[in-house]
Design a protein around this motif. Sequence first.
Motif, PDB file in Angstrom:
ATOM      1  N   VAL A 133      -9.905 -64.598 -29.775  1.00  0.00           N
ATOM      2  CA  VAL A 133     -10.852 -65.128 -30.076  1.00  0.00           C
ATOM      3  C   VAL A 133     -12.126 -65.267 -28.958  1.00  0.00           C
ATOM      4  N   GLN A 134     -11.413 -65.536 -27.606  1.00  0.00           N
ATOM      5  CA  GLN A 134     -12.371 -65.357 -26.523  1.00  0.00           C
ATOM      6  C   GLN A 134     -13.052 -64.110 -26.775  1.00  0.00           C
ATOM      7  N   THR A 135     -11.577 -62.921 -26.622  1.00  0.00           N
ATOM      8  CA  THR A 135     -11.805 -61.428 -26.636  1.00  0.00           C
ATOM      9  C   THR A 135     -13.265 -61.259 -27.982  1.00  0.00           C
ATOM     10  N   MET A 136     -12.848 -61.756 -29.116  1.00  0.00           N
ATOM     11  CA  MET A 136     -13.753 -61.287 -30.250  1.00  0.00           C
ATOM     12  C   MET A 136     -15.249 -61.737 -29.854  1.00  0.00           C
ATOM     13  N   ASP A 137     -15.209 -62.919 -29.485  1.00  0.00           N
ATOM     14  CA  ASP A 137     -16.718 -62.988 -28.865  1.00  0.00           C
ATOM     15  C   ASP A 137     -17.318 -62.243 -27.992  1.00  0.00           C
ATOM     16  N   ALA A 138     -16.737 -62.013 -27.176  1.00  0.00           N
ATOM     17  CA  ALA A 138     -16.974 -61.126 -25.648  1.00  0.00           C
ATOM     18  C   ALA A 138     -17.532 -59.724 -26.307  1.00  0.00           C
ATOM     19  N   VAL A 139     -16.162 -59.286 -27.400  1.00  0.00           N
ATOM     20  CA  VAL A 139     -17.260 -57.374 -28.247  1.00  0.00           C
ATOM     21  C   VAL A 139     -18.302 -58.204 -28.919  1.00  0.00           C
ATOM     22  N   ARG A 140     -18.097 -59.256 -29.380  1.00  0.00           N
ATOM     23  CA  ARG A 140     -18.878 -59.675 -30.602  1.00  0.00           C
ATOM     24  C   ARG A 140     -20.627 -59.867 -29.994  1.00  0.00           C
ATOM     25  N   LEU A 141     -20.807 -60.500 -28.976  1.00  0.00           N
ATOM     26  CA  LEU A 141     -21.397 -61.229 -28.797  1.00  0.00           C
ATOM     27  C   LEU A 141     -21.980 -60.833 -27.134  1.00  0.00           C
ATOM     28  N   ILE A 142     -23.111 -60.674 -27.169  1.00  0.00           N
ATOM     29  CA  ILE A 142     -24.522 -60.211 -25.840  1.00  0.00           C
ATOM     30  C   ILE A 142     -24.149 -61.461 -24.935  1.00  0.00           C
ATOM     31  N   VAL A 143     -23.441 -62.119 -23.366  1.00  0.00           N
ATOM     32  CA  VAL A 143     -24.276 -63.266 -22.976  1.00  0.00           C
ATOM     33  C   VAL A 143     -24.521 -62.868 -21.964  1.00  0.00           C
ATOM     34  N   ARG A 144     -25.400 -63.648 -22.029  1.00  0.00           N
ATOM     35  CA  ARG A 144     -27.060 -63.400 -21.098  1.00  0.00           C
ATOM     36  C   ARG A 144     -26.829 -64.991 -20.012  1.00  0.00           C
ATOM     37  N   GLU A 145     -27.046 -64.723 -18.804  1.00  0.00           N
ATOM     38  CA  GLU A 145     -27.251 -65.319 -17.497  1.00  0.00           C
ATOM     39  C   GLU A 145     -27.831 -66.492 -18.046  1.00  0.00           C
TER      40      GLU A 145
END
Length: 186
Positions: A133-145
């Motif tokens: 699930v965490q990998t899917m979130d990292a692949v799917r969405l841009i995480v911004r600082e």
Amino acid sequence: MFRRKSKKLRENNAELNITAFMNLMVVLVPFLLITAVFSQISILNLNLPAGVSEDIPSEEKPPKALEVVIRKDKFDVMERNSGLLKRIINTENGYDFQGLNTFLQTVKAHPEFNIDTSVTLLMEMDTSYDTLVQTMDAVRLIVREERELDEKGNLIQGELFPNISMGDAPPETDNSQTQLGTEGSL
């Protein structure tokens, strides 16, 4: 001594007074509906690989296909036809989801992948659900600082590769070297 009740009293049926109960229900039902926590379920559509692959004519260049292989100690970001793009080793805290997300943002900025929205996650059999699930979130969405909020106060997030396919990881080989030169270059 004993007095007998008259017939008149026996025939009188006693009515139940449910006014107090009805008042309680009128107050209690709206209160319970207002305070109830409604669970929010989000659905993520996954594309499962087809059973039989189609033959691509040899004169055409095969399309680019991005793959993220989840191993027990690292992520391997690969292009299906070219090979390994980058190997992201686990940190002391576990998988480096931030490093994966940052690298995929650079991949998305590359002209060959900027319009592509598909990625295939290949995982080993003992991969935990939480890691998936965490990998899917990292692949799917841009995480911004920095956190950007819209006018309603919701967090603004960008998309990287929202179309996710899943499959089994191929066996790991010791001589898996990148075919694009140095790791991390596209």
